[in-house]
Design a protein around this motif. Structure first.
Motif, PDB file in Angstrom:
ATOM      1  N   ALA A 116     -15.708  -2.200  -0.477  1.00 40.83           N
ATOM      2  CA  ALA A 116     -15.226  -1.205  -1.436  1.00 40.83           C
ATOM      3  C   ALA A 116     -13.726  -0.961  -1.247  1.00 40.83           C
ATOM      4  O   ALA A 116     -12.976  -0.887  -2.226  1.00 40.83           O
ATOM      5  CB  ALA A 116     -16.003   0.102  -1.284  1.00 40.83           C
ATOM      6  N   ASN A 117     -13.293  -0.854  -0.005  1.00 39.35           N
ATOM      7  CA  ASN A 117     -11.868  -0.644   0.262  1.00 39.35           C
ATOM      8  C   ASN A 117     -11.033  -1.830  -0.210  1.00 39.35           C
ATOM      9  O   ASN A 117      -9.949  -1.646  -0.776  1.00 39.35           O
ATOM     10  CB  ASN A 117     -11.632  -0.399   1.750  1.00 39.35           C
ATOM     11  CG  ASN A 117     -12.120   0.966   2.192  1.00 39.35           C
ATOM     12  OD1 ASN A 117     -12.243   1.886   1.389  1.00 39.35           O
ATOM     13  ND2 ASN A 117     -12.431   1.090   3.470  1.00 39.35           N
ATOM     14  N   LEU A 118     -11.520  -3.033   0.027  1.00 37.73           N
ATOM     15  CA  LEU A 118     -10.806  -4.230  -0.439  1.00 37.73           C
ATOM     16  C   LEU A 118     -10.735  -4.269  -1.967  1.00 37.73           C
ATOM     17  O   LEU A 118      -9.689  -4.586  -2.536  1.00 37.73           O
ATOM     18  CB  LEU A 118     -11.482  -5.502   0.088  1.00 37.73           C
ATOM     19  CG  LEU A 118     -11.296  -5.792   1.572  1.00 37.73           C
ATOM     20  CD1 LEU A 118     -12.243  -6.903   2.019  1.00 37.73           C
ATOM     21  CD2 LEU A 118      -9.860  -6.170   1.863  1.00 37.73           C
ATOM     22  N   LEU A 119     -11.845  -3.964  -2.625  1.00 40.13           N
ATOM     23  CA  LEU A 119     -11.863  -3.950  -4.090  1.00 40.13           C
ATOM     24  C   LEU A 119     -10.887  -2.917  -4.638  1.00 40.13           C
ATOM     25  O   LEU A 119     -10.111  -3.199  -5.554  1.00 40.13           O
ATOM     26  CB  LEU A 119     -13.279  -3.657  -4.601  1.00 40.13           C
ATOM     27  CG  LEU A 119     -14.298  -4.778  -4.442  1.00 40.13           C
ATOM     28  CD1 LEU A 119     -15.712  -4.252  -4.669  1.00 40.13           C
ATOM     29  CD2 LEU A 119     -13.994  -5.923  -5.385  1.00 40.13           C
ATOM     30  N   ARG A 120     -10.923  -1.703  -4.069  1.00 35.03           N
ATOM     31  CA  ARG A 120     -10.013  -0.646  -4.532  1.00 35.03           C
ATOM     32  C   ARG A 120      -8.556  -1.061  -4.350  1.00 35.03           C
ATOM     33  O   ARG A 120      -7.716  -0.832  -5.218  1.00 35.03           O
ATOM     34  CB  ARG A 120     -10.289   0.661  -3.793  1.00 35.03           C
ATOM     35  CG  ARG A 120     -11.395   1.484  -4.405  1.00 35.03           C
ATOM     36  CD  ARG A 120     -11.424   2.895  -3.845  1.00 35.03           C
ATOM     37  NE  ARG A 120     -11.848   2.923  -2.458  1.00 35.03           N
ATOM     38  CZ  ARG A 120     -13.118   3.027  -2.071  1.00 35.03           C
ATOM     39  NH1 ARG A 120     -14.070   3.127  -2.955  1.00 35.03           N
ATOM     40  NH2 ARG A 120     -13.421   3.046  -0.794  1.00 35.03           N
ATOM     41  N   SER A 121      -8.270  -1.670  -3.235  1.00 33.22           N
ATOM     42  CA  SER A 121      -6.901  -2.121  -2.969  1.00 33.22           C
ATOM     43  C   SER A 121      -6.465  -3.198  -3.959  1.00 33.22           C
ATOM     44  O   SER A 121      -5.351  -3.168  -4.476  1.00 33.22           O
ATOM     45  CB  SER A 121      -6.812  -2.654  -1.535  1.00 33.22           C
ATOM     46  OG  SER A 121      -5.530  -3.128  -1.272  1.00 33.22           O
ATOM     47  N   ALA A 122      -7.347  -4.132  -4.230  1.00 37.56           N
ATOM     48  CA  ALA A 122      -7.004  -5.245  -5.129  1.00 37.56           C
ATOM     49  C   ALA A 122      -6.785  -4.796  -6.570  1.00 37.56           C
ATOM     50  O   ALA A 122      -5.992  -5.401  -7.288  1.00 37.56           O
ATOM     51  CB  ALA A 122      -8.094  -6.308  -5.085  1.00 37.56           C
ATOM     52  N   VAL A 123      -7.472  -3.738  -7.006  1.00 35.33           N
ATOM     53  CA  VAL A 123      -7.366  -3.325  -8.411  1.00 35.33           C
ATOM     54  C   VAL A 123      -6.475  -2.102  -8.613  1.00 35.33           C
ATOM     55  O   VAL A 123      -6.403  -1.567  -9.719  1.00 35.33           O
ATOM     56  CB  VAL A 123      -8.759  -3.083  -9.044  1.00 35.33           C
ATOM     57  CG1 VAL A 123      -9.593  -4.338  -9.001  1.00 35.33           C
ATOM     58  CG2 VAL A 123      -9.481  -1.915  -8.399  1.00 35.33           C
ATOM     59  N   SER A 124      -5.763  -1.680  -7.572  1.00 32.92           N
ATOM     60  CA  SER A 124      -4.911  -0.498  -7.712  1.00 32.92           C
ATOM     61  C   SER A 124      -3.682  -0.814  -8.577  1.00 32.92           C
ATOM     62  O   SER A 124      -3.234  -1.952  -8.652  1.00 32.92           O
ATOM     63  CB  SER A 124      -4.462   0.004  -6.334  1.00 32.92           C
ATOM     64  OG  SER A 124      -3.464  -0.835  -5.811  1.00 32.92           O
ATOM     65  N   ARG A 125      -3.158   0.214  -9.185  1.00 36.36           N
ATOM     66  CA  ARG A 125      -1.984   0.021 -10.058  1.00 36.36           C
ATOM     67  C   ARG A 125      -0.767  -0.408  -9.253  1.00 36.36           C
ATOM     68  O   ARG A 125       0.124  -1.047  -9.773  1.00 36.36           O
ATOM     69  CB  ARG A 125      -1.718   1.269 -10.901  1.00 36.36           C
ATOM     70  CG  ARG A 125      -1.318   2.499 -10.182  1.00 36.36           C
ATOM     71  CD  ARG A 125      -1.053   3.698 -11.114  1.00 36.36           C
ATOM     72  NE  ARG A 125      -2.146   4.028 -11.999  1.00 36.36           N
ATOM     73  CZ  ARG A 125      -3.113   4.900 -11.726  1.00 36.36           C
ATOM     74  NH1 ARG A 125      -3.122   5.525 -10.577  1.00 36.36           N
ATOM     75  NH2 ARG A 125      -4.058   5.146 -12.594  1.00 36.36           N
ATOM     76  N   GLU A 126      -0.727  -0.078  -7.956  1.00 36.33           N
ATOM     77  CA  GLU A 126       0.387  -0.523  -7.119  1.00 36.33           C
ATOM     78  C   GLU A 126       0.317  -2.032  -6.864  1.00 36.33           C
ATOM     79  O   GLU A 126       1.345  -2.699  -6.783  1.00 36.33           O
ATOM     80  CB  GLU A 126       0.390   0.235  -5.784  1.00 36.33           C
ATOM     81  CG  GLU A 126       0.773   1.699  -5.902  1.00 36.33           C
ATOM     82  CD  GLU A 126      -0.376   2.580  -6.386  1.00 36.33           C
ATOM     83  OE1 GLU A 126      -1.566   2.188  -6.241  1.00 36.33           O
ATOM     84  OE2 GLU A 126      -0.102   3.660  -6.936  1.00 36.33           O
ATOM     85  N   THR A 127      -0.886  -2.550  -6.731  1.00 37.61           N
ATOM     86  CA  THR A 127      -1.069  -3.985  -6.493  1.00 37.61           C
ATOM     87  C   THR A 127      -0.819  -4.780  -7.767  1.00 37.61           C
ATOM     88  O   THR A 127      -0.150  -5.809  -7.749  1.00 37.61           O
ATOM     89  CB  THR A 127      -2.489  -4.272  -5.975  1.00 37.61           C
ATOM     90  OG1 THR A 127      -2.691  -3.530  -4.766  1.00 37.61           O
ATOM     91  CG2 THR A 127      -2.689  -5.746  -5.707  1.00 37.61           C
ATOM     92  N   ILE A 128      -1.353  -4.287  -8.868  1.00 41.58           N
ATOM     93  CA  ILE A 128      -1.190  -4.972 -10.160  1.00 41.58           C
ATOM     94  C   ILE A 128       0.016  -4.339 -10.857  1.00 41.58           C
ATOM     95  O   ILE A 128      -0.120  -3.484 -11.708  1.00 41.58           O
ATOM     96  CB  ILE A 128      -2.457  -4.838 -11.026  1.00 41.58           C
ATOM     97  CG1 ILE A 128      -3.691  -5.284 -10.253  1.00 41.58           C
ATOM     98  CG2 ILE A 128      -2.311  -5.653 -12.310  1.00 41.58           C
ATOM     99  CD1 ILE A 128      -4.999  -4.986 -10.949  1.00 41.58           C
ATOM    100  N   ALA A 129       1.167  -4.760 -10.473  1.00 40.18           N
ATOM    101  CA  ALA A 129       2.413  -4.146 -10.963  1.00 40.18           C
ATOM    102  C   ALA A 129       2.807  -4.723 -12.321  1.00 40.18           C
ATOM    103  O   ALA A 129       3.809  -5.413 -12.461  1.00 40.18           O
ATOM    104  CB  ALA A 129       3.528  -4.342  -9.942  1.00 40.18           C
ATOM    105  N   LEU A 130       1.977  -4.436 -13.323  1.00 39.29           N
ATOM    106  CA  LEU A 130       2.239  -4.889 -14.692  1.00 39.29           C
ATOM    107  C   LEU A 130       2.235  -3.673 -15.606  1.00 39.29           C
ATOM    108  O   LEU A 130       1.683  -2.632 -15.272  1.00 39.29           O
ATOM    109  CB  LEU A 130       1.149  -5.871 -15.147  1.00 39.29           C
ATOM    110  CG  LEU A 130       0.989  -7.167 -14.342  1.00 39.29           C
ATOM    111  CD1 LEU A 130      -0.279  -7.894 -14.767  1.00 39.29           C
ATOM    112  CD2 LEU A 130       2.209  -8.044 -14.542  1.00 39.29           C
ATOM    113  N   ASN A 131       2.800  -3.833 -16.771  1.00 33.84           N
ATOM    114  CA  ASN A 131       2.759  -2.764 -17.772  1.00 33.84           C
ATOM    115  C   ASN A 131       1.403  -2.767 -18.464  1.00 33.84           C
ATOM    116  O   ASN A 131       0.716  -3.789 -18.527  1.00 33.84           O
ATOM    117  CB  ASN A 131       3.867  -2.959 -18.814  1.00 33.84           C
ATOM    118  CG  ASN A 131       5.240  -2.737 -18.216  1.00 33.84           C
ATOM    119  OD1 ASN A 131       5.415  -1.907 -17.336  1.00 33.84           O
ATOM    120  ND2 ASN A 131       6.217  -3.488 -18.702  1.00 33.84           N
TER     121      ASN A 131
END
Length: 153
Positions: A116-131
């Motif tokens: 769950a922690n890995l999933l949350r990290s991977a899909v966070s807005r900080e990780t996916i730095a796109l508009n």
């Protein structure tokens, strides 16, 4: 020390766990008296911690004999989990909905806390730095792919 919202949430989840039908009916004022808080605190806990994304359906009836009914929504069987994931996520998903689904899977013990922690990290807005809306589309693709890999054997 845990705050009052955590205690109310824990109490309601224990009630749900003890229920044969996976649902409880409560009176907001009675629960507020039990925890020595205002009824709006009960509303806050229910509206933020017992959401559809987290696997709960809430129904309320106002008036003299009014109640709040909280029902746990079970995830489908693993053989249909792929369809559930694709239907829930769709082509784009915001961070709140993604975290809600991850929470639901964790609560159902279908994923570990570490996953769950890995999933949350991977899909966070900080990780996916796109508009937006590209960020929500990328989040949906990542989340769908990772969950299918984890859950569909």
């Amino acid at each position: 020390m845990r705050n009052i919202s955590d205690l109310i949430e824990q109490y309601l989840k224990q009630m749900l766990d003890g229920s044969n039908e996976g649902a409880v009916e409560i009176q907001r004022n009675d629960l507020a008296d039990r925890f020595s808080c205002v009824p709006s605190q009960i509303n806050y806990v229910i509206s933020t911690r017992f959401t559809m994304e987290k696997g709960y359906m809430v129904e309320s009836k106002r008036g003299g004999g009014g109640y709040i009914r909280i029902q746990r929504i079970d995830l489908p069987a693993l053989k249909t989990i792929r369809h559930h994931i694709e239907h829930t996520i769709g082509n784009c998903v915001d961070q709140s909905a993604a975290e809600g689904l991850i929470y639901q899977l964790l609560e159902a013990a279908l994923i570990t806390k570490r996953e769950a922690n890995l999933l949350r990290s991977a899909v966070s807005r900080e990780t996916i730095a796109l508009n937006l809306p590209m960020r929500d589309e990328m989040r949906a693709r990542l989340l769908r792919s990772m969950l299918i890999s984890l859950l569909v054997k």
